[in-house]
Scaffold this motif. Structure first.
Motif, PDB file in Angstrom:
ATOM      1  N   LYS A 153       0.892  -1.065  -0.038  1.00  0.00           N
ATOM      2  CA  LYS A 153       0.075  -0.001  -0.107  1.00  0.00           C
ATOM      3  C   LYS A 153       0.977   1.308  -0.085  1.00  0.00           C
ATOM      4  CE  LYS A 153      -2.593  -1.429   3.546  1.00  0.00           C
ATOM      5  NZ  LYS A 153      -3.733  -1.453   4.615  1.00  0.00           N
ATOM      6  N   THR A 154       1.328   1.542  -1.083  1.00  0.00           N
ATOM      7  CA  THR A 154       2.083   2.877  -1.413  1.00  0.00           C
ATOM      8  C   THR A 154       1.225   4.114  -1.943  1.00  0.00           C
ATOM      9  OG1 THR A 154       2.481   2.452  -3.863  1.00  0.00           O
ATOM     10  CG2 THR A 154       3.998   1.369  -1.902  1.00  0.00           C
ATOM     11  N   GLY A 155       0.059   3.811  -2.246  1.00  0.00           N
ATOM     12  CA  GLY A 155      -0.878   4.935  -2.683  1.00  0.00           C
ATOM     13  C   GLY A 155      -0.700   4.770  -4.293  1.00  0.00           C
ATOM     14  N   HIS A 156      -0.101   4.012  -4.863  1.00  0.00           N
ATOM     15  CA  HIS A 156       0.267   3.866  -6.398  1.00  0.00           C
ATOM     16  C   HIS A 156      -0.447   2.518  -6.703  1.00  0.00           C
ATOM     17  CE1 HIS A 156       2.828   7.247  -6.686  1.00  0.00           C
ATOM     18  NE2 HIS A 156       3.383   7.045  -5.546  1.00  0.00           N
ATOM     19  N   GLU A 157      -0.774   1.582  -5.820  1.00  0.00           N
ATOM     20  CA  GLU A 157      -1.209   0.268  -6.101  1.00  0.00           C
ATOM     21  C   GLU A 157      -2.798   0.454  -6.890  1.00  0.00           C
ATOM     22  OE1 GLU A 157      -3.160   1.014  -2.272  1.00  0.00           O
ATOM     23  OE2 GLU A 157      -1.075   1.445  -3.241  1.00  0.00           O
ATOM     24  N   SER A 158      -2.946  -0.747  -7.816  1.00  0.00           N
ATOM     25  CA  SER A 158      -4.119  -0.868  -8.571  1.00  0.00           C
ATOM     26  C   SER A 158      -4.688  -2.340  -8.232  1.00  0.00           C
ATOM     27  CB  SER A 158      -4.059  -0.626  -9.770  1.00  0.00           C
ATOM     28  OG  SER A 158      -5.291  -0.852 -10.695  1.00  0.00           O
ATOM     29  N   THR A 159      -5.599  -2.399  -7.444  1.00  0.00           N
ATOM     30  CA  THR A 159      -6.287  -3.915  -6.815  1.00  0.00           C
ATOM     31  C   THR A 159      -7.190  -4.016  -8.487  1.00  0.00           C
ATOM     32  OG1 THR A 159      -8.139  -2.575  -5.837  1.00  0.00           O
ATOM     33  CG2 THR A 159      -6.284  -3.438  -4.698  1.00  0.00           C
ATOM     34  N   ASN A 160      -7.685  -3.372  -9.219  1.00  0.00           N
ATOM     35  CA  ASN A 160      -8.417  -3.376 -10.402  1.00  0.00           C
ATOM     36  C   ASN A 160      -7.660  -4.197 -11.410  1.00  0.00           C
ATOM     37  OD1 ASN A 160     -10.836  -2.298  -9.476  1.00  0.00           O
ATOM     38  ND2 ASN A 160     -10.387  -0.335 -10.323  1.00  0.00           N
ATOM     39  N   LEU A 161      -6.375  -3.914 -11.494  1.00  0.00           N
ATOM     40  CA  LEU A 161      -5.543  -4.538 -12.175  1.00  0.00           C
ATOM     41  C   LEU A 161      -5.126  -5.707 -11.602  1.00  0.00           C
ATOM     42  CD1 LEU A 161      -3.144  -1.776 -13.986  1.00  0.00           C
ATOM     43  CD2 LEU A 161      -5.103  -2.681 -14.977  1.00  0.00           C
ATOM     44  N   ALA A 162      -4.579  -5.821 -10.567  1.00  0.00           N
ATOM     45  CA  ALA A 162      -4.251  -7.070  -9.696  1.00  0.00           C
ATOM     46  C   ALA A 162      -5.377  -8.333 -10.053  1.00  0.00           C
ATOM     47  CB  ALA A 162      -3.951  -6.993  -8.226  1.00  0.00           C
ATOM     48  N   ASN A 163      -6.748  -7.772 -10.092  1.00  0.00           N
ATOM     49  CA  ASN A 163      -7.560  -8.820 -10.128  1.00  0.00           C
ATOM     50  C   ASN A 163      -7.619  -9.566 -11.561  1.00  0.00           C
ATOM     51  OD1 ASN A 163      -9.200  -8.333  -7.711  1.00  0.00           O
ATOM     52  ND2 ASN A 163     -10.345  -6.744  -8.589  1.00  0.00           N
ATOM     53  N   LEU A 164      -6.895  -8.943 -12.429  1.00  0.00           N
ATOM     54  CA  LEU A 164      -6.926  -9.671 -13.915  1.00  0.00           C
ATOM     55  C   LEU A 164      -5.928 -10.596 -13.939  1.00  0.00           C
ATOM     56  CD1 LEU A 164      -6.733  -6.298 -16.034  1.00  0.00           C
ATOM     57  CD2 LEU A 164      -8.585  -7.698 -15.295  1.00  0.00           C
ATOM     58  N   PHE A 165      -5.328 -11.079 -12.964  1.00  0.00           N
ATOM     59  CA  PHE A 165      -4.620 -12.261 -12.842  1.00  0.00           C
ATOM     60  C   PHE A 165      -5.544 -13.424 -12.630  1.00  0.00           C
ATOM     61  CE2 PHE A 165      -1.070  -9.303 -12.005  1.00  0.00           C
ATOM     62  CZ  PHE A 165      -0.069  -9.565 -12.790  1.00  0.00           C
ATOM     63  N   GLY A 166      -6.341 -13.330 -11.971  1.00  0.00           N
ATOM     64  CA  GLY A 166      -7.702 -14.278 -12.023  1.00  0.00           C
ATOM     65  C   GLY A 166      -6.830 -15.325 -10.821  1.00  0.00           C
ATOM     66  N   LEU A 167      -6.303 -14.718  -9.985  1.00  0.00           N
ATOM     67  CA  LEU A 167      -5.771 -15.762  -8.554  1.00  0.00           C
ATOM     68  C   LEU A 167      -6.824 -15.645  -7.455  1.00  0.00           C
ATOM     69  CD1 LEU A 167      -1.764 -15.253  -8.580  1.00  0.00           C
ATOM     70  CD2 LEU A 167      -3.238 -17.276  -9.286  1.00  0.00           C
ATOM     71  N   PRO A 168      -6.864 -16.638  -6.436  1.00  0.00           N
ATOM     72  CA  PRO A 168      -7.994 -16.419  -5.474  1.00  0.00           C
ATOM     73  C   PRO A 168      -8.011 -15.231  -4.713  1.00  0.00           C
ATOM     74  CG  PRO A 168      -6.985 -18.640  -5.604  1.00  0.00           C
ATOM     75  CD  PRO A 168      -6.196 -17.859  -6.594  1.00  0.00           C
ATOM     76  N   PHE A 169      -6.748 -14.706  -4.500  1.00  0.00           N
ATOM     77  CA  PHE A 169      -6.691 -13.425  -3.497  1.00  0.00           C
ATOM     78  C   PHE A 169      -5.653 -12.458  -3.926  1.00  0.00           C
ATOM     79  CE2 PHE A 169      -8.326 -17.033  -0.812  1.00  0.00           C
ATOM     80  CZ  PHE A 169      -9.165 -16.464  -0.083  1.00  0.00           C
ATOM     81  N   VAL A 170      -6.119 -11.311  -3.629  1.00  0.00           N
ATOM     82  CA  VAL A 170      -5.150 -10.077  -3.643  1.00  0.00           C
ATOM     83  C   VAL A 170      -5.053  -9.700  -2.642  1.00  0.00           C
ATOM     84  CG1 VAL A 170      -4.887  -7.935  -4.802  1.00  0.00           C
ATOM     85  CG2 VAL A 170      -6.048  -9.435  -6.219  1.00  0.00           C
ATOM     86  N   MET A 171      -3.612  -9.684  -1.921  1.00  0.00           N
ATOM     87  CA  MET A 171      -3.410  -9.198  -0.462  1.00  0.00           C
ATOM     88  C   MET A 171      -3.037  -7.891  -0.879  1.00  0.00           C
ATOM     89  SD  MET A 171      -4.255 -11.601   1.855  1.00  0.00           S
ATOM     90  CE  MET A 171      -4.961 -12.994   1.748  1.00  0.00           C
ATOM     91  N   LEU A 172      -3.307  -6.807   0.283  1.00  0.00           N
ATOM     92  CA  LEU A 172      -2.778  -5.558   0.432  1.00  0.00           C
ATOM     93  C   LEU A 172      -1.888  -5.514   1.851  1.00  0.00           C
ATOM     94  CD1 LEU A 172      -5.674  -3.186  -0.756  1.00  0.00           C
ATOM     95  CD2 LEU A 172      -3.707  -4.182  -2.023  1.00  0.00           C
ATOM     96  N   ASN A 173      -0.747  -4.769   1.809  1.00  0.00           N
ATOM     97  CA  ASN A 173      -0.033  -5.102   3.103  1.00  0.00           C
ATOM     98  C   ASN A 173       0.767  -3.405   3.187  1.00  0.00           C
ATOM     99  OD1 ASN A 173       0.901  -6.365   5.535  1.00  0.00           O
ATOM    100  ND2 ASN A 173       3.080  -6.133   4.215  1.00  0.00           N
ATOM    101  N   THR A 174       0.601  -3.176   4.348  1.00  0.00           N
ATOM    102  CA  THR A 174       1.079  -1.714   4.514  1.00  0.00           C
ATOM    103  C   THR A 174       2.834  -1.882   4.418  1.00  0.00           C
ATOM    104  OG1 THR A 174      -0.620  -1.171   6.149  1.00  0.00           O
ATOM    105  CG2 THR A 174       1.660   0.127   6.227  1.00  0.00           C
ATOM    106  N   ALA A 175       3.298  -0.984   3.636  1.00  0.00           N
ATOM    107  CA  ALA A 175       4.912  -0.989   3.497  1.00  0.00           C
ATOM    108  C   ALA A 175       5.715  -0.750   4.789  1.00  0.00           C
ATOM    109  CB  ALA A 175       5.244  -0.141   2.469  1.00  0.00           C
ATOM    110  N   ARG A 176       6.394  -1.644   5.238  1.00  0.00           N
ATOM    111  CA  ARG A 176       7.258  -1.366   6.450  1.00  0.00           C
ATOM    112  C   ARG A 176       8.410  -1.063   5.962  1.00  0.00           C
ATOM    113  NH1 ARG A 176       5.810  -7.762   7.825  1.00  0.00           N
ATOM    114  NH2 ARG A 176       5.872  -7.618   5.645  1.00  0.00           N
TER     115      ARG A 176
END
Length: 319
Positions: A153-176
């Motif tokens: 989660k950098t403010g530049h991520e796109s979950t809509n595009l990540a969905n296009l891989f068709g994998l079961p889950f898209v996981m978001l994580n705060t950058a440490r």
């Protein structure tokens, strides 16, 4: 297919080593590839990432066949970098041989720094010219897990595009703080749409998960108009925050008997496993589910320590 040298370095005992990118579609040998909507794919960064290297080899073979059929869209390009750490792979060593540094903590790199920092800098200069970046990293915990796309989660991520891989889950994580030195983070900050695909294995090859990862990448490239490919199948991805998962820790050390599998639905109180005394065989502890949900991660070492994460569970929201 065209082979491109991305970085060269001298080794004390085996001479010069080159890091290669394999280009399919548009692009030249000497200049960065700037074809619109091109994609770069990066595999093993560590010497134990055999699954990641294997996926890239399978993906390269598929892309070569697609290119031969004329099904890479004109003006588009895909570059595959199977590994950036040949020496460590050859020596069965996890990190960089000379100083034990981790390449995936060196980005964006320094052209005047040590070897891994110079390598990261050269890679970044090349990779940031791509519209889309896909990396196959290894999971930060040893064990089995559901293949998924992970995004910082950098403010530049796109979950809509990540969905296009068709994998079961898209996981978001705060950058440490340490993740600010990773390829994914710096790719995103440079303007590339970057995705990390976790394929369910690291040191051992898992054919089924490798095939799933290859299909996911080809599905994405097809949906982004980079290749012509019949991208059937796939999942409607569930987007969730990794911090919302439940961690189940061991309260004893010993042999770990797993009584469930990843991607299995469980109910609160279900018996997930047992920890057994390695000397006399009596049961030290029962491991039960703290919630209804799905097993996302499971420790697979035969012997485990006390107070380590042995399961991660996606909590069931709707009953």
């Amino acid at each position: 297919m065209r082979q491109k040298i991305l970085f060269s370095y001298e080794t004390p005992f085996s001479g010069e080593h080159n890091i290669y990118g394999y280009v399919y579609g548009a692009g030249t040998y000497s200049e960065p590839i700037r074809a619109e909507h091109s994609a770069a794919i990066v595999g093993a960064m560590r010497g134990n990432e055999h699954q990641q290297l294997y996926i890239c080899s399978r993906l390269s073979k598929a892309l070569a066949e697609i290119e031969e059929e004329g099904d890479i869209v004109p003006g588009k390009a895909v570059m595959v970098v199977p590994t950036v750490n040949y020496s460590s792979l050859n020596a069965s060593h996890k990190y960089w041989l000379s100083d034990d540094s981790d390449i995936n903590r060196e980005f964006p790199g320094n052209p005047a720094g040590p070897a891994t920092s110079r390598l990261a800098y050269s890679l970044m200069q090349e990779l940031k010219t791509f519209s889309y970046g896909i990396q196959f990293p290894s999971y930060y915990m040893r064990g089995r897990f559901i293949p998924h796309v992970r995004m910082l989660k950098t403010g530049h991520e796109s979950t809509n595009l990540a969905n296009l891989f068709g994998l079961p889950f898209v996981m978001l994580n705060t950058a440490r703080s340490f993740e600010e030195g990773t390829l994914n983070y710096n790719w995103q900050m440079s303007g590339t749409e970057a995705f990390s695909l976790y394929s369910g294995g690291t040191e051992r090859i898992h054919e089924e998960y490798a095939e799933m990862a290859v299909s996911a990448v080809l599905r994405f490239l097809s949906r982004m108009g980079i290749i012509r490919y019949n991208s059937m199948g796939g999942n409607i991805s569930t987007v969730m925050d990794e911090e919302d998962m439940l961690s189940v820790k061991s309260d004893a050390a010993g042999f770990f008997r797993r009584l469930t599998r990843i991607n299995s639905e469980v109910r609160k109180g279900d018996l997930l496993g047992e920890i057994v005394d390695p000397m006399d065989g009596h049961m030290l502890s029962e491991v039960r589910s703290p919630s209804d949900g799905i097993i996302f991660f499971m420790q697979d070492d035969p012997l485990i320590y006390q107070n380590i994460t042995i399961f991660r569970i996606i909590k069931k929201i709707h009953k």
